[in-house]
Every structure is written in structure tokens, then in C-alpha cells.
Design a protein around this motif. Structure first.
Motif, PDB file in Angstrom:
ATOM      1  N   THR A 206      36.253  53.594  35.329  1.00 38.17           N
ATOM      2  CA  THR A 206      37.564  52.711  35.198  1.00 38.17           C
ATOM      3  C   THR A 206      38.364  52.602  36.673  1.00 38.17           C
ATOM      4  OG1 THR A 206      37.640  53.417  32.929  1.00 38.17           O
ATOM      5  CG2 THR A 206      39.776  52.529  34.103  1.00 38.17           C
ATOM      6  N   LEU A 207      38.585  53.542  37.383  1.00 39.14           N
ATOM      7  CA  LEU A 207      39.087  53.484  38.608  1.00 39.14           C
ATOM      8  C   LEU A 207      38.423  52.637  39.448  1.00 39.14           C
ATOM      9  CD1 LEU A 207      40.291  57.387  39.129  1.00 39.14           C
ATOM     10  CD2 LEU A 207      41.784  55.139  38.671  1.00 39.14           C
ATOM     11  N   LEU A 208      36.899  52.818  39.551  1.00 41.64           N
ATOM     12  CA  LEU A 208      36.131  51.991  40.429  1.00 41.64           C
ATOM     13  C   LEU A 208      35.953  50.666  39.882  1.00 41.64           C
ATOM     14  CD1 LEU A 208      33.093  54.263  40.460  1.00 41.64           C
ATOM     15  CD2 LEU A 208      34.612  53.863  42.434  1.00 41.64           C
ATOM     16  N   ILE A 209      36.125  50.299  38.732  1.00 46.34           N
ATOM     17  CA  ILE A 209      36.181  48.780  38.405  1.00 46.34           C
ATOM     18  C   ILE A 209      37.544  48.180  38.747  1.00 46.34           C
ATOM     19  CG2 ILE A 209      36.353  47.500  36.362  1.00 46.34           C
ATOM     20  CD1 ILE A 209      34.364  49.455  34.963  1.00 46.34           C
ATOM     21  N   MET A 210      38.701  48.985  38.591  1.00 44.81           N
ATOM     22  CA  MET A 210      40.000  48.364  39.050  1.00 44.81           C
ATOM     23  C   MET A 210      40.347  48.123  40.577  1.00 44.81           C
ATOM     24  SD  MET A 210      42.229  50.398  36.169  1.00 44.81           S
ATOM     25  CE  MET A 210      43.883  49.838  36.744  1.00 44.81           C
ATOM     26  N   GLU A 211      39.480  48.997  41.188  1.00 45.76           N
ATOM     27  CA  GLU A 211      39.527  49.107  42.489  1.00 45.76           C
ATOM     28  C   GLU A 211      38.725  47.662  43.152  1.00 45.76           C
ATOM     29  OE1 GLU A 211      40.164  49.230  46.856  1.00 45.76           O
ATOM     30  OE2 GLU A 211      41.142  49.788  45.264  1.00 45.76           O
ATOM     31  N   LEU A 212      37.578  47.384  42.675  1.00 46.33           N
ATOM     32  CA  LEU A 212      36.879  46.100  42.751  1.00 46.33           C
ATOM     33  C   LEU A 212      37.638  44.993  42.439  1.00 46.33           C
ATOM     34  CD1 LEU A 212      34.365  45.093  44.404  1.00 46.33           C
ATOM     35  CD2 LEU A 212      32.948  45.387  42.062  1.00 46.33           C
ATOM     36  N   THR A 213      38.289  45.048  41.267  1.00 50.28           N
ATOM     37  CA  THR A 213      38.669  44.031  40.744  1.00 50.28           C
ATOM     38  C   THR A 213      39.924  43.388  41.771  1.00 50.28           C
ATOM     39  OG1 THR A 213      38.226  44.435  38.597  1.00 50.28           O
ATOM     40  CG2 THR A 213      39.996  42.947  38.758  1.00 50.28           C
ATOM     41  N   ARG A 214      40.515  44.607  42.145  1.00 51.88           N
ATOM     42  CA  ARG A 214      41.982  44.121  43.047  1.00 51.88           C
ATOM     43  C   ARG A 214      41.147  43.551  44.288  1.00 51.88           C
ATOM     44  NH1 ARG A 214      43.750  45.957  47.863  1.00 51.88           N
ATOM     45  NH2 ARG A 214      41.990  47.600  48.028  1.00 51.88           N
ATOM     46  N   ARG A 215      39.998  43.940  44.877  1.00 52.10           N
ATOM     47  CA  ARG A 215      39.711  43.304  46.094  1.00 52.10           C
ATOM     48  C   ARG A 215      39.146  41.983  46.005  1.00 52.10           C
ATOM     49  NH1 ARG A 215      35.921  48.185  49.044  1.00 52.10           N
ATOM     50  NH2 ARG A 215      37.153  49.790  48.635  1.00 52.10           N
ATOM     51  N   VAL A 216      38.376  41.644  44.558  1.00 52.05           N
ATOM     52  CA  VAL A 216      37.818  40.465  44.432  1.00 52.05           C
ATOM     53  C   VAL A 216      38.843  39.486  43.638  1.00 52.05           C
ATOM     54  CG1 VAL A 216      35.527  41.281  44.636  1.00 52.05           C
ATOM     55  CG2 VAL A 216      36.337  41.355  42.513  1.00 52.05           C
ATOM     56  N   ALA A 217      39.678  39.828  42.989  1.00 53.24           N
ATOM     57  CA  ALA A 217      40.425  39.091  42.222  1.00 53.24           C
ATOM     58  C   ALA A 217      41.976  39.033  42.379  1.00 53.24           C
ATOM     59  CB  ALA A 217      40.135  39.213  40.679  1.00 53.24           C
ATOM     60  N   GLY A 218      42.302  40.008  43.155  1.00 51.52           N
ATOM     61  CA  GLY A 218      43.748  40.325  43.262  1.00 51.52           C
ATOM     62  C   GLY A 218      44.482  41.315  42.364  1.00 51.52           C
ATOM     63  N   LEU A 219      45.794  41.545  42.585  1.00 53.24           N
ATOM     64  CA  LEU A 219      46.419  42.561  41.822  1.00 53.24           C
ATOM     65  C   LEU A 219      46.845  42.223  40.229  1.00 53.24           C
ATOM     66  CD1 LEU A 219      48.606  44.051  44.383  1.00 53.24           C
ATOM     67  CD2 LEU A 219      46.994  45.379  43.207  1.00 53.24           C
ATOM     68  N   ALA A 220      46.932  40.903  39.831  1.00 56.52           N
ATOM     69  CA  ALA A 220      47.484  40.575  38.776  1.00 56.52           C
ATOM     70  C   ALA A 220      46.638  41.127  37.470  1.00 56.52           C
ATOM     71  CB  ALA A 220      47.556  39.090  38.512  1.00 56.52           C
ATOM     72  N   LEU A 221      45.417  41.224  37.398  1.00 58.15           N
ATOM     73  CA  LEU A 221      44.428  41.836  36.338  1.00 58.15           C
ATOM     74  C   LEU A 221      44.619  43.201  36.498  1.00 58.15           C
ATOM     75  CD1 LEU A 221      42.695  41.445  33.953  1.00 58.15           C
ATOM     76  CD2 LEU A 221      41.002  41.160  35.669  1.00 58.15           C
ATOM     77  N   VAL A 222      44.878  43.841  37.644  1.00 58.61           N
ATOM     78  CA  VAL A 222      44.772  45.219  37.694  1.00 58.61           C
ATOM     79  C   VAL A 222      46.035  45.734  37.036  1.00 58.61           C
ATOM     80  CG1 VAL A 222      44.839  47.064  39.681  1.00 58.61           C
ATOM     81  CG2 VAL A 222      43.145  45.138  39.859  1.00 58.61           C
ATOM     82  N   ILE A 223      47.096  44.991  37.563  1.00 55.17           N
ATOM     83  CA  ILE A 223      48.519  45.508  36.943  1.00 55.17           C
ATOM     84  C   ILE A 223      48.462  45.435  35.346  1.00 55.17           C
ATOM     85  CG2 ILE A 223      51.041  44.777  36.842  1.00 55.17           C
ATOM     86  CD1 ILE A 223      50.688  44.023  39.873  1.00 55.17           C
ATOM     87  N   ILE A 224      47.972  44.437  34.919  1.00 59.96           N
ATOM     88  CA  ILE A 224      48.106  44.179  33.453  1.00 59.96           C
ATOM     89  C   ILE A 224      47.394  45.253  32.750  1.00 59.96           C
ATOM     90  CG2 ILE A 224      47.064  42.797  31.859  1.00 59.96           C
ATOM     91  CD1 ILE A 224      47.797  40.463  33.196  1.00 59.96           C
ATOM     92  N   ALA A 225      46.190  45.413  33.510  1.00 57.11           N
ATOM     93  CA  ALA A 225      45.216  46.704  32.979  1.00 57.11           C
ATOM     94  C   ALA A 225      45.797  48.067  32.897  1.00 57.11           C
ATOM     95  CB  ALA A 225      43.783  46.586  33.792  1.00 57.11           C
ATOM     96  N   THR A 226      46.584  48.205  34.073  1.00 56.87           N
ATOM     97  CA  THR A 226      47.316  49.643  34.320  1.00 56.87           C
ATOM     98  C   THR A 226      48.347  49.811  33.132  1.00 56.87           C
ATOM     99  OG1 THR A 226      46.929  49.437  36.564  1.00 56.87           O
ATOM    100  CG2 THR A 226      48.833  50.885  35.809  1.00 56.87           C
ATOM    101  N   ILE A 227      49.016  48.657  32.846  1.00 58.77           N
ATOM    102  CA  ILE A 227      49.960  48.633  31.937  1.00 58.77           C
ATOM    103  C   ILE A 227      49.581  48.823  30.590  1.00 58.77           C
ATOM    104  CG2 ILE A 227      51.660  47.127  30.522  1.00 58.77           C
ATOM    105  CD1 ILE A 227      52.141  45.459  33.328  1.00 58.77           C
ATOM    106  N   PHE A 228      48.669  48.391  30.285  1.00 56.11           N
ATOM    107  CA  PHE A 228      47.709  48.647  28.717  1.00 56.11           C
ATOM    108  C   PHE A 228      47.301  50.041  28.956  1.00 56.11           C
ATOM    109  CE2 PHE A 228      47.879  44.194  28.250  1.00 56.11           C
ATOM    110  CZ  PHE A 228      47.508  44.047  26.917  1.00 56.11           C
ATOM    111  N   LEU A 229      46.939  50.691  29.981  1.00 55.45           N
ATOM    112  CA  LEU A 229      46.480  52.000  30.148  1.00 55.45           C
ATOM    113  C   LEU A 229      47.540  53.098  29.687  1.00 55.45           C
ATOM    114  CD1 LEU A 229      43.473  51.884  32.992  1.00 55.45           C
ATOM    115  CD2 LEU A 229      43.336  52.393  30.390  1.00 55.45           C
ATOM    116  N   VAL A 230      48.730  52.609  30.552  1.00 52.37           N
ATOM    117  CA  VAL A 230      49.889  53.367  30.289  1.00 52.37           C
ATOM    118  C   VAL A 230      50.226  53.586  28.901  1.00 52.37           C
ATOM    119  CG1 VAL A 230      52.236  53.615  30.934  1.00 52.37           C
ATOM    120  CG2 VAL A 230      50.619  53.251  32.608  1.00 52.37           C
ATOM    121  N   TYR A 231      50.232  52.155  28.326  1.00 49.45           N
ATOM    122  CA  TYR A 231      50.593  52.077  26.691  1.00 49.45           C
ATOM    123  C   TYR A 231      49.858  52.911  25.995  1.00 49.45           C
ATOM    124  CZ  TYR A 231      50.878  49.994  22.227  1.00 49.45           C
ATOM    125  OH  TYR A 231      50.897  49.710  20.910  1.00 49.45           O
ATOM    126  N   VAL A 232      48.709  53.044  26.312  1.00 43.91           N
ATOM    127  CA  VAL A 232      47.855  54.091  25.407  1.00 43.91           C
ATOM    128  C   VAL A 232      48.429  55.587  25.294  1.00 43.91           C
ATOM    129  CG1 VAL A 232      45.742  55.298  24.986  1.00 43.91           C
ATOM    130  CG2 VAL A 232      45.488  53.177  26.056  1.00 43.91           C
TER     131      VAL A 232
END
Length: 746
Positions: free
Chosen positions: A230-256
Motif C-alpha cells: 500500500t505504501l509503495l503504491i501510494m508513493e508511486l501514485t504521488r510521483r506519477v499523478a500528484g497528491l490529490a488521489l494519495v490524500i483521498i486514499a489516506t483519508i479513507f485509510l484513516v477512516y478505517v
């Protein structure tokens, strides 16, 4: 076929449309480094093409090497998806830097480099331990989450080194600086960690342990490997698509883990980290519908697009569009609609399409008189429309087919009228804008010759073959493969012949192009997993049902806002995947047909790319036009306004989605086109060759809404209002208080 001569070529406008834009953090290798990444990307793409077409690994080696004895081969579905993600992680980390490259090259930080090499030790320990687990299991060891020895080894011999290398590698990559043509040591660490995760999960999921995920019997190593993945996927997503999706994914993970403390419908049951992460890297999350689609349909059509690029078909699309529409008033804007629609349906991202075609069309639009914000807005709206253009529809149609189980061909057919309405609306908006500004088209000697372009119309053959194959009943994979082969064959009739080197280059392009979409789909899978495992989607459905008791229209508007909000700042594919998990089930609970519900969500996920305040396509266009990003996004929202109304038409008139008799469908198309004409006239303030006074503009919009709704009575009311507006405009000729001009070009 005779090749066009130099005289024919001298007026060609498009050159290099097919070239991939270079991201600010993509490495540009030379020498051995270039050869290594090129071979890796080519093998990765070619592997998918062969595997998807049922070619065994032994056949890939010409029968010289038999690999079928390996436990991972032949690749079972989950294992194939794990390899798919792991390959993207490996290539992505090596190709994309954690930081933006600056103009002045900086030397590698020696200390951080040494620390990275130290972290390679625990990374390789994790790999070795995962391999040792495979040997133990193959020798009959009973694997479960209760045995103390196994639990100790998974936690401390595999898990601890893996987490140390993963977290350390990510952090070091943020601070380590290297030249643009050099690999970064921390990224080697992350590549090895991705390999360790894949080997472990393939090994464990090959046993009965797959059925134990989410239970106390699940080996703890699954949870630890999932955290690392999960950490690797989020880091690569940050590199290729920016922070928006990573931030949303982080919010959902915290929600768990905080959902149990939240009030109302947001409250979720308590979930331990072991239970959640043992499930999130399965088909309930990361390996679910989004990765299923990216590992099959999406990467196949990326390969198809790469072969089209290799034969310079993109240049032809744009030149052909100029030869057809360039002479019309505001010609470059109409070219942008045509060319961006063609390019966008195979591009996969709205913002990427803007960069590909907008670098040519936006300057030309400014040249003929469009304001720079309007030029950017037109390109953004047209490029976004490419994502809803059948037959390929970017990538969303494939995810829709995967989630709903509805055949892909049915989805493509249903998308025809909505796509027509969207692009007809943009055409009217552009034409009325050009009329208001008194524009003319481009001169004949500035445009490609139509006769020359017609001689090369065979370049459309690969797309025609794709469409015909799909509707003849071939599978999407087989149809895409045939279209790819056709692209190679057709290229031999052009100066850009695809030979052995070009094939290798095309596979390399495909491997590189696929990294962003694969990372985005995997990251969206994290969010989908959270939604599925916490049950928040079902609670959202109950909320929609409650709203519907007061007003069904209010429930639809609320669903629209949520879909747009979830999609803001996210690539189209991820935006739809997330919105489909949250919003679509609620709409289906309202009694809406699944196809209608998913199209409703899909459209708003797509148009989030031009919806203020976060509009990726509009921002990309503003970067080219030099306009203010927010002003450009507001203007693109205005130009694409029909896309915000068409989804409501699905609900009130299913004939728009080809559900009805031929007469009903024809009536829906004709009246809806008339409606978007009136809507465009009202929004732009231009009707029947002159500016419309303010109260006529309001009347035009109201008449449009009546025409669009699709009923006989409402259509008659709309026609009656349109006739009355025509009478007032032509006979009474009220003088508008303002000309409503948007300004001249900068």
C-alpha cells in the motif's frame, strides 16, 4: 498507396502530436541506463500482450525453456494481477523521481546514497525469506496464522526487514538528489521491496491461506506485505499523478480506524489493522475491479495507442481535422473538438489529451481571435469529452463492464447518443462564440489539403477494425489485438513504417505510458477496499434513499455533487472507480437501472476534470494558454455545461441510452440535439445571428430543459417556446443592453 509529395506536405500543421510529453520528474536516461529501462518496459508490455492472448510462458521462449513447473505459472488471475502491479512499481520507481528535477543539476547526496545501499540488505532479506517460505510450503509445511514459529518468522524475519526497507526507502527518496539521467539508490530499494511483496503474496495465496484473509487464521505476513504494498503504491501514485488521489486514499485509510468513533451514517464497526490489511491486497481491494481492468483492457489499449503513435496516426488525425474544419469560423476550435475527441478516446486521461493536442490547437485558437482562457477552456472541454467517446471511452467503459457485468458492447452502444450530445453542444458553444467575436476561419494556404488527407484515410482502418471486431462478437482482448496488428500493417503504407525496431519502441512506449494508469488504478483499489470493508457505501445508499423520500431530484443532485467531489483532482479512471463504489449502489437502491446509474456516475466523474475549483484538464490547458487556471476552469465548465445536464436525461428518458424502440430513440436524439442547441444559445447569448437580450437567454435555457427532458408534452412546450423566442428575436428585435463579448485574444 502513393505517398504525398513535398508540395502536399508543406501545409501539414500537426507534427509530433504523438510524442509523449516529458513529466517534470521523469528521468531521461542515456547509454546503458536507457537500454535497461527500455528493455524492461518493452518486456513488461509484451508480456501482457502475450499472456492476455493465451500464450504460455514456454511458448514465449519458443519451447526452449519450460517454465510451467514454477508455482506461479501458468499465471492464475490473482497472481497475474500481483505481477502486473509489481512490474509497474519496479519500472515506475526507476523511471520517475520522487522530486521535480531542477534546471541546475545537483550531485547525488553521498550519505543518503550509502544509507540506501544499507537498506538494500533488509530488502533482500525479505526477498530471500519469501522464497524460503515457498520452499517450505512446497515441502509440505502447514501454513497458518497461529503457529508460533511461522508467526515469528513472518513478523521478524520477513515483515520487519520489509517495513524498514520500505519506509526508509520512501523517506530517503524524498531527500536524495540525482541527475536526470541517473538512477537513484533509494528507488532500487523500493523496487526490491515491491519484488518481496509480490513473491510473498504469490507464495501464500497459492495455498489455502487465500480463504483465510480477514480471519485470525491469516498469516500476519499478509498484513505486513499489504502495508508495504500500500505504501509503495501510494508513493508511486504521488510521483506519477500528484497528491490529490494519495490524500483521498489516506483519508479513507484513516477512516478505517477512526470510523467507530464517528457519528451518524459515517460510523463503522471496529476493524483491527491485521484484519483490514489482510483483506485490502485481495480482490476486495487492490486486486479488485480497478486492477482487473488495468491488467487486461487498459494495458491492451495502451499498447494499441502506442502502435498508433509509432505510425504517427495522431498527426494524421489532427491534420485531417484541420483539413475538414479549419476553414469554418473559429476553425482551430472546431478542429480541437474533432481531434481531441479522436485522441481522447484512446488516451486514457483528460489532462494527457490536453497536453497532446492542446499544444497545437490552443496557440492557433488564440491566433484567430479567441481569448486565451477561452482557447484553453475549449481544449479542456473537448479533451474531457474524449473520455466518453465510444468505442474505447478512455478506460472507464472497461471498469463499468467489470463492475456491472454488462457486456462492453452494450456499454459502447449506450454511450453513442450522450457522446453526440456532448460534442454537438461544444460545437454550438464554440460556433456561437466565434460568431459573437466576428471570427473567420483559417486561410486555404494555411491548411492541409483535403484531397491529400483523403488519400490517407486508410489510417482510420485500425479503429474501424476494432469497432467491427467488437460488434461481431470478438472479445475485447482479441479485438484490441487485431486492431494493434492492423496498425502495424497500415503503417507500411506510410513513410512511418513500423519495423522490428519500431515494434520494440512501441512496446517500450506502452510500458512507460501504462505506469500512471496502473498506479492510479491500484491506488483507487485501496479506496474501493475501504468502502467495501467498512460498509460506508451501503450507509451512503441509505442516506440517498432518505433524501429520495423528500425528492428524487434532490437525491440525484446530491449524488452528482458527491461524484464530482470524489473525482476532483483525480484521473478519470480512478474518479469513476471510487464514485462507482460510493454513489452507484445508492442510485440502484432508488430503483434506477444499473446501466443508467453507472453512466450517471461515470459522466460526473469525467466532467470533474473541468469542474472548479480543482479541474485537472483545465489547469493543464491553462498552462499552455498562459491564462489564469481558475478562470480557465470556469470557462471550461461553461463550455461543457451540457455534460452536467445529459446525465439527468438518462434518468428521465432511457431512450438516450438506446433503451427503447427505434422511433423513441430517434425522437430522443432529435429533440435532445435541439435542446442542447437552445441551451448553447442561451448560455452564449447568441441566437439567429445576433446577440440575445437577457430575458430571451433565460427563455432559451428554459425551452432547452423542456426539449431535453424527452416527453411528448415537454417537447411540444419546448418547440412552442422556441417559436415564440424566434418571433421576438426576428420580428420585435429587442436590443440587448450588452454585447456579451468575452474579450479578444491576448
Amino acid at each position: 498507396m502513393t505517398e504525398p509529395n513535398n508540395q502536399d506536405n508543406e501545409h501539414l500543421i500537426a507534427d509530433g502530436v504523438d510524442e509523449e510529453p516529458i513529466e517534470h520528474n521523469r528521468r531521461l536516461f542515456e547509454g546503458r541506463g536507457l537500454s535497461f529501462i527500455t528493455i524492461a518496459a518493452a518486456i513488461y508490455a509484451a508480456f501482457h500482450m502475450l499472456a492476455l492472448n493465451g500464450v504460455s510462458l514456454s511458448a514465449m521462449t519458443g519451447g526452449l525453456v519450460n517454465l510451467d513447473f514454477l508455482p506461479a505459472f501458468p499465471l492464475e488471475t490473482w497472481n497475474f494481477r500481483i505481477v502486473h502491479v509489481a512490474g509497474a512499481l519496479a519500472i515506475g520507481f526507476l523511471w520517475y523521481s520522487a522530486n521535480k528535477f531542477v534546471d541546475e543539476p545537483t550531485g547525488q547526496t553521498p550519505l543518503l546514497g550509502y544509507l540506501s545501499y544499507v537498506l538494500l540488505v533488509p530488502a533482500f532479506v525479505a526477498v530471500g525469506t519469501a522464497i524460503s517460505f515457498a520452499f517450505e510450503i512446497s515441502n509440505g509445511a502447514m501454513w497458518n496464522g497461529i503457529d508460533a514459529r511461522i508467526k515469528f518468522n513472518e513478523t521478524w524475519v520477513f515483515g520487519a526487514p520489509l517495513m524498514a526497507a520500505t519506509v526508509g526507502g520512501i523517506v530517503l527518496s524524498w531527500f536524495n538528489k540525482t541527475g536526470r539521467n541517473r538512477y537513484s539508490p533509494p528507488d532500487f530499494v523500493l523496487t526490491v521491496c515491491g519484488l518481496a511483496v509480490a513473491i510473498y503474496l504469490i507464495t501464500i495465496y497459492g495455498t489455502l491461506m487465500r480463504n483465510s484473509t480477514g480471519t485470525p487464521f491469516a498469516p500476519i505476513g499478509i498484513s505486513i506485505a499489504a502495508i508495504s504494498g500500500t505504501l509503495l503504491i501510494m508513493e508511486l501514485t504521488r510521483r506519477v499523478a500528484g497528491l490529490a488521489l494519495v490524500i483521498i486514499a489516506t483519508i479513507f485509510l484513516v477512516y478505517v480506524f477512526v470510523g467507530e468513533f464517528l457519528p451518524g451514517f459515517l460510523q463503522s464497526p471496529a476493524i483491527t489493522w491485521q484484519r483490514f490489511f489482510s483483506q485490502v491486497y485481495t480482490d476486495a481491494g487492490i486486486l479488485g475491479p480497478t486492477t482487473a481492468v488495468s491488467s487486461t483492457y487498459i494495458i491492451l489499449f495502451i499498447i494499441f495507442a502506442a502502435f498508433l503513435q509509432a505510425s504517427k496516426v495522431g498527426d494524421y488525425f489532427v491534420n485531417f481535422a484541420f483539413s475538414v474544419a479549419g476553414r469554418a469560423r473559429g476553425g482551430p476550435a472546431k478542429v480541437a473538438i474533432f481531434a481531441s475527441g479522436l485522441m481522447g478516446m484512446i488516451n486514457g486521461t483528460s489532462a494527457g489529451n490536453v497536453v497532446a493536442t492542446g499544444s497545437l490547437t490552443i496557440p492557433l485558437m488564440k491566433k484567430v481571435g479567441y481569448h486565451k482562457k477561452t482557447a484553453g477552456a475549449i481544449e479542456a472541454a473537448a479533451s474531457t469529452g474524449g473520455q466518453i467517446m465510444p468505442p474505447i471511452m478512455g478506460a472507464g467503459a472497461f471498469i463499468m463492464a467489470e463492475i456491472t457485468g454488462i457486456p462492453y458492447t452494450d456499454i459502447a452502444i449506450a454511450a453513442v447518443i450522450p457522446a453526440i450530445l456532448y460534442f454537438v453542444s461544444i460545437y454550438f458553444m464554440v460556433d456561437f462564440e466565434a460568431a459573437k467575436l466576428g471570427m473567420r476561419g483559417m486561410k486555404e494556404d494555411e491548411l492541409p489539403r483535403f484531397n491529400t488527407m483523403v488519400k490517407q484515410v486508410y489510417l482510420f482502418l485500425p479503429i474501424i477494425i476494432l469497432i467491427v471486431a467488437l460488434f461481431l462478437g470478438y472479445s475485447v482482448i482479441r479485438a484490441g489485438t487485431l486492431a494493434t496488428v492492423a496498425a502495424v500493417v497500415v503503417s507500411w503504407l506510410t513513410p512511418n513504417r513500423v519495423g522490428v525496431r519500431s515494434v520494440a519502441k512501441a512496446f517500450e512506449l506502452a510500458g512507460g505510458m501504462s505506469i500512471q494508469i496502473i498506479a492510479v488504478c491500484a491506488c483507487a483499489g485501496i479506496i474501493v477496499g475501504v468502502i467495501a470493508l467498512t460498509g460506508v457505501g451501503a450507509r451512503f445508499s441509505n442516506l440517498l434513499l432518505g433524501l429520495a423520500e423528500a425528492s428524487q431530484l434532490l437525491a440525484l443532485i446530491f449524488a452528482m455533487l458527491i461524484a464530482i467531489l470524489l473525482g476532483m483532482g483525480m484521473p478519470t479512471t480512478a474518479a469513476y472507480a471510487v464514485a462507482a463504489s460510493v454513489v452507484a449502489p445508492g442510485l440502484i437502491e432508488l430503483g434506477i437501472e444499473p446501466l443508467t446509474a453507472h453512466f450517471f456516475v461515470f459522466y460526473f466523474a469525467v466532467v470533474s476534470a473541468i469542474t472548479p475549483p480543482v479541474a485537472l484538464a483545465s489547469y493543464a490547458a491553462a498552462g499552455i494558454s498562459g491564462a489564469n487556471p481558475m478562470e480557465t476552469s470556469v470557462a471550461s465548465f461553461k463550455i461543457g455545461i451540457a455534460a452536467f445536464i445529459v446525465p439527468f436525461m438518462f434518468f428521465y428518458n432511457s431512450a438516450i441510452l438506446m433503451d427503447g424502440t427505434y422511433l423513441q430513440i430517434a425522437q430522443a436524439l432529435v429533440t435532445a440535439v435541439a435542446g442542447v442547441f437552445l441551451l448553447s444559445a442561451g448560455v452564449q447569448g447568441w441566437f439567429l445571428g445576433r446577440n440575445a437580450v437577457w430575458f430571451l437567454r433565460i427563455a432559451l435555457v428554459i425551452a432547452a430543459l423542456f426539449m431535453i427532458s424527452g416527453g411528448i408534452v415537454t417537447d411540444l412546450i419546448g418547440v412552442g417556446m422556441a417559436a415564440a423566442i424566434w418571433f421576438v428575436q426576428r420580428v420585435l428585435k429587442p436590443k440587448p443592453g450588452a454585447t456579451f463579448r468575452t474579450g479578444s485574444a491576448d
